[in-house]
Motif scaffolding. Structure first.
Motif, PDB file in Angstrom:
ATOM      1  N   ALA A 312     -21.039  18.650 -22.106  1.00 34.99           N
ATOM      2  CA  ALA A 312     -21.546  17.682 -20.765  1.00 34.99           C
ATOM      3  C   ALA A 312     -19.991  17.655 -19.892  1.00 34.99           C
ATOM      4  N   ALA A 313     -19.078  17.499 -20.665  1.00 35.04           N
ATOM      5  CA  ALA A 313     -17.509  17.392 -20.165  1.00 35.04           C
ATOM      6  C   ALA A 313     -17.245  18.734 -19.420  1.00 35.04           C
ATOM      7  N   ILE A 314     -17.901  19.857 -19.851  1.00 37.14           N
ATOM      8  CA  ILE A 314     -17.736  21.270 -18.943  1.00 37.14           C
ATOM      9  C   ILE A 314     -18.399  20.968 -17.469  1.00 37.14           C
ATOM     10  N   ALA A 315     -19.470  20.337 -17.487  1.00 38.40           N
ATOM     11  CA  ALA A 315     -20.145  20.246 -16.256  1.00 38.40           C
ATOM     12  C   ALA A 315     -19.636  19.253 -15.480  1.00 38.40           C
ATOM     13  N   VAL A 316     -19.172  17.915 -16.284  1.00 35.56           N
ATOM     14  CA  VAL A 316     -18.729  16.671 -15.316  1.00 35.56           C
ATOM     15  C   VAL A 316     -17.194  17.025 -15.010  1.00 35.56           C
ATOM     16  N   PHE A 317     -16.302  17.400 -16.129  1.00 39.32           N
ATOM     17  CA  PHE A 317     -14.804  17.343 -15.800  1.00 39.32           C
ATOM     18  C   PHE A 317     -14.371  18.701 -15.703  1.00 39.32           C
ATOM     19  N   HIS A 318     -15.067  19.651 -15.728  1.00 41.99           N
ATOM     20  CA  HIS A 318     -14.776  21.093 -15.396  1.00 41.99           C
ATOM     21  C   HIS A 318     -13.901  21.578 -16.450  1.00 41.99           C
ATOM     22  N   ASP A 319     -14.168  21.125 -17.753  1.00 42.71           N
ATOM     23  CA  ASP A 319     -13.577  21.713 -18.915  1.00 42.71           C
ATOM     24  C   ASP A 319     -13.967  23.258 -19.274  1.00 42.71           C
ATOM     25  N   LYS A 320     -13.090  23.922 -20.034  1.00 44.41           N
ATOM     26  CA  LYS A 320     -13.389  25.102 -20.355  1.00 44.41           C
ATOM     27  C   LYS A 320     -14.377  25.442 -21.157  1.00 44.41           C
ATOM     28  N   LEU A 321     -15.423  26.249 -20.987  1.00 44.35           N
ATOM     29  CA  LEU A 321     -16.698  26.778 -22.291  1.00 44.35           C
ATOM     30  C   LEU A 321     -15.794  27.864 -22.948  1.00 44.35           C
ATOM     31  N   THR A 322     -15.311  27.578 -23.942  1.00 41.99           N
ATOM     32  CA  THR A 322     -14.706  28.772 -25.014  1.00 41.99           C
ATOM     33  C   THR A 322     -15.665  29.254 -25.596  1.00 41.99           C
ATOM     34  N   GLU A 323     -15.169  30.503 -26.393  1.00 45.27           N
ATOM     35  CA  GLU A 323     -16.037  31.019 -27.379  1.00 45.27           C
ATOM     36  C   GLU A 323     -16.131  30.123 -28.825  1.00 45.27           C
ATOM     37  N   VAL A 324     -15.024  29.572 -28.937  1.00 46.43           N
ATOM     38  CA  VAL A 324     -15.108  28.673 -30.161  1.00 46.43           C
ATOM     39  C   VAL A 324     -15.914  27.627 -29.913  1.00 46.43           C
ATOM     40  N   LYS A 325     -16.281  26.927 -28.677  1.00 45.23           N
ATOM     41  CA  LYS A 325     -17.135  25.775 -28.407  1.00 45.23           C
ATOM     42  C   LYS A 325     -18.531  26.327 -28.819  1.00 45.23           C
ATOM     43  N   MET A 326     -18.716  27.496 -28.338  1.00 39.92           N
ATOM     44  CA  MET A 326     -20.101  27.955 -28.268  1.00 39.92           C
ATOM     45  C   MET A 326     -20.460  28.393 -29.909  1.00 39.92           C
ATOM     46  N   VAL A 327     -19.396  28.895 -30.664  1.00 40.62           N
ATOM     47  CA  VAL A 327     -19.732  29.098 -32.016  1.00 40.62           C
ATOM     48  C   VAL A 327     -20.048  27.647 -32.689  1.00 40.62           C
ATOM     49  N   ALA A 328     -19.150  26.698 -32.321  1.00 44.11           N
ATOM     50  CA  ALA A 328     -19.157  25.373 -33.025  1.00 44.11           C
ATOM     51  C   ALA A 328     -20.771  24.745 -32.789  1.00 44.11           C
ATOM     52  N   MET A 329     -21.176  24.809 -31.500  1.00 44.63           N
ATOM     53  CA  MET A 329     -22.347  24.421 -31.077  1.00 44.63           C
ATOM     54  C   MET A 329     -23.574  25.046 -31.871  1.00 44.63           C
ATOM     55  N   THR A 330     -23.591  26.564 -32.111  1.00 47.55           N
ATOM     56  CA  THR A 330     -24.645  27.237 -32.726  1.00 47.55           C
ATOM     57  C   THR A 330     -24.415  26.807 -34.008  1.00 47.55           C
ATOM     58  N   ILE A 331     -23.395  26.656 -34.750  1.00 57.22           N
ATOM     59  CA  ILE A 331     -23.328  26.105 -36.374  1.00 57.22           C
ATOM     60  C   ILE A 331     -23.973  24.527 -36.326  1.00 57.22           C
ATOM     61  N   ALA A 332     -23.622  23.852 -35.204  1.00 61.13           N
ATOM     62  CA  ALA A 332     -24.180  22.416 -35.226  1.00 61.13           C
ATOM     63  C   ALA A 332     -25.646  22.485 -35.282  1.00 61.13           C
ATOM     64  N   PHE A 333     -26.201  23.315 -34.411  1.00 56.88           N
ATOM     65  CA  PHE A 333     -27.669  23.422 -34.241  1.00 56.88           C
ATOM     66  C   PHE A 333     -28.251  23.786 -35.442  1.00 56.88           C
ATOM     67  N   LEU A 334     -27.674  24.852 -36.119  1.00 52.16           N
ATOM     68  CA  LEU A 334     -28.095  25.318 -37.428  1.00 52.16           C
ATOM     69  C   LEU A 334     -28.129  24.422 -38.287  1.00 52.16           C
ATOM     70  N   GLY A 335     -27.116  23.532 -38.318  1.00 54.86           N
ATOM     71  CA  GLY A 335     -27.266  22.418 -39.576  1.00 54.86           C
ATOM     72  C   GLY A 335     -28.349  21.334 -39.237  1.00 54.86           C
ATOM     73  N   PHE A 336     -28.348  21.201 -37.937  1.00 53.95           N
ATOM     74  CA  PHE A 336     -29.560  20.434 -37.493  1.00 53.95           C
ATOM     75  C   PHE A 336     -30.954  20.837 -37.891  1.00 53.95           C
ATOM     76  N   ALA A 337     -31.177  22.174 -37.586  1.00 55.37           N
ATOM     77  CA  ALA A 337     -32.347  22.680 -38.003  1.00 55.37           C
ATOM     78  C   ALA A 337     -32.630  22.441 -39.529  1.00 55.37           C
ATOM     79  N   PHE A 338     -31.580  22.684 -40.419  1.00 53.38           N
ATOM     80  CA  PHE A 338     -31.660  22.705 -41.922  1.00 53.38           C
ATOM     81  C   PHE A 338     -32.371  21.305 -42.094  1.00 53.38           C
ATOM     82  N   TYR A 339     -31.620  20.189 -41.571  1.00 55.38           N
ATOM     83  CA  TYR A 339     -32.302  18.939 -41.810  1.00 55.38           C
ATOM     84  C   TYR A 339     -33.521  18.510 -41.421  1.00 55.38           C
ATOM     85  N   ILE A 340     -33.988  19.126 -40.187  1.00 58.23           N
ATOM     86  CA  ILE A 340     -35.450  18.759 -39.665  1.00 58.23           C
ATOM     87  C   ILE A 340     -36.156  19.533 -40.606  1.00 58.23           C
TER      88      ILE A 340
END
Ligand SMILES: Nc1nc2[nH]cnc2c(=O)[nH]1
Length: 359
Positions: A312-340
């Motif tokens: 959201a900060a990328i859209a609002v504060f024009h923060d950079k979308l880095t590869e690390v952020k994308m990897v971190a989010m993918t891992i987070a969603f994977l973790g979420f999927a495991f719990y679901i």
């Protein structure tokens, strides 16, 4: 009983014990819908609240007590939905005396007030990256408290989920490009680290105790209990913040702060009102998840929100979308999927146990 009723399964050793759910009258499909609505509220509202909080500090806001107050002060808006929902079941009011209720709300409210103050101090003294890094510990704290206080079985899927989410929060924090405090504020930096660590500990304990209160003391079957819990604990926490605001003398600086706010006075008021409303939506989502699933799951979704906030900060504060952020989010969603998936497996077990019972 309706075949679609929800139940939670807890395993102890070889035995499978079926634990009656909080919401006996809910169908499984309704339960899943409520869980997803709560997830949506927690993630989106908490992200908005955190971004507005950052906007407040960025544009000249500096009051730690106001930042603390807005985290709970919006609770009166919850009276409207509370009036629309059926009142909490009579069994709960018989079983839990007024004294017990007051005890629960006051102790949890004081813990929330303290946590909110430490949370504000952490955000004030630390860069966002260091803050998220230390906050990632709250999932591990919660796993320990859930195990001891709520007899939560830490299955392989839950463990993997907690580890993935924690790792993802660490990745996000390492990638954050916000300023780190300068050398002359070393003491403030250390204080910020300590405050954030203690806040994470208190927050996790508070979620586990809330689950314990729902399950063992209040034993409520209606959703209005979620709103009551949120309203009364917020009332106590807000009193703590108001006392702090006056005792510290910070209230005298508020008119100056408002006049000097970079975006103007209207924007100042709207920022604080918006933050207060967002915190309420987010907190109701968090309490609802404790009520419907568990404190650990609620904390996990809160951590997921911490991870998607940079998006959201990328859209609002024009923060950079880095590869690390994308990897971190993918891992987070994977973790979420495991719990679901773990919740889904529990649900299947309930179904088969019910069928065996019916035979
Ligand atoms: N410590 C702490 N306090 C909170 N209040 C609302 N969310 C959080 C959180 O993630 N951590």
């Amino acid at each position: 009983m309706d075949e679609e009723e929800t139940m939670l399964v807890k395993e102890e050793g070889e035995e499978t014990i079926i634990v009656l759910p909080q919401l006996l009258k809910l169908k499984r499909s309704q339960w899943w819908i409520l869980v997803f609505i709560s997830i949506f509220f927690l993630i989106s509202a908490q992200a908005v609240a955190v971004l507005l909080g950052r906007f407040y500090y960025d544009k000249g806001g500096n009051s730690k007590w106001i930042s603390t107050l807005v985290q709970t002060g919006g609770f009166p808006i919850l009276y409207l939905p509370l009036c629309l929902l059926p009142p909490s079941s009579s069994s709960s009011s018989c079983l839990s005396s007024l004294k017990t209720l007051v005890c629960i709300y006051v102790s949890l409210g004081l813990a929330i007030g303290l946590d909110n103050l430490l949370y504000s101090l952490g955000l004030l003294y630390l860069s966002a990256s260091t803050y998220s890094l230390i906050s990632a510990t709250q999932l591990a704290f919660n796993a320990v408290f859930s195990y001891y206080i709520n007899s939560q079985k830490i299955t392989f899927l839950i463990l993997i989920s907690v580890l993935l989410l924690s790792f993802s929060a660490v990745l996000i924090s390492l990638d954050d490009d916000s300023d780190t405090p300068s050398g002359d504020s070393k003491l403030k930096y250390l204080l910020g680290c300590l405050c954030t660590l203690v806040a994470s500990l208190i927050y996790s304990l508070q979620l586990s105790l809330m689950q314990y209160s729902f399950e063992k003391v209040l034993k409520s079957e209606t959703l209005s209990m979620v709103l009551e819990m949120q309203i009364y604990t917020s009332l106590v926490a807000s009193c703590v913040s108001v006392i702090g605001l006056f005792a510290s003398g910070e209230w005298k600086l508020l008119s100056v702060e408002m006049k000097e706010f970079h975006e103007g006075q209207v924007s100042y008021v709207l920022t604080l009102v918006g933050t207060a409303v967002s915190w309420q939506f987010g907190s109701v989502g968090a309490v609802a998840l404790i009520f419907l699933v568990s404190s650990l799951f609620s904390n996990l979704i809160g951590t997921l929100s911490l991870i998607v906030t940079p998006l959201a900060a990328i859209a609002v504060f024009h923060d950079k979308l880095t590869e690390v952020k994308m990897v971190a989010m993918t891992i987070a969603f994977l973790g979420f999927a495991f719990y679901i998936y773990q919740n889904y497996l529990d649900d299947l077990k309930v179904q088969s146990a019910r069928e065996t019972q019916d035979d």
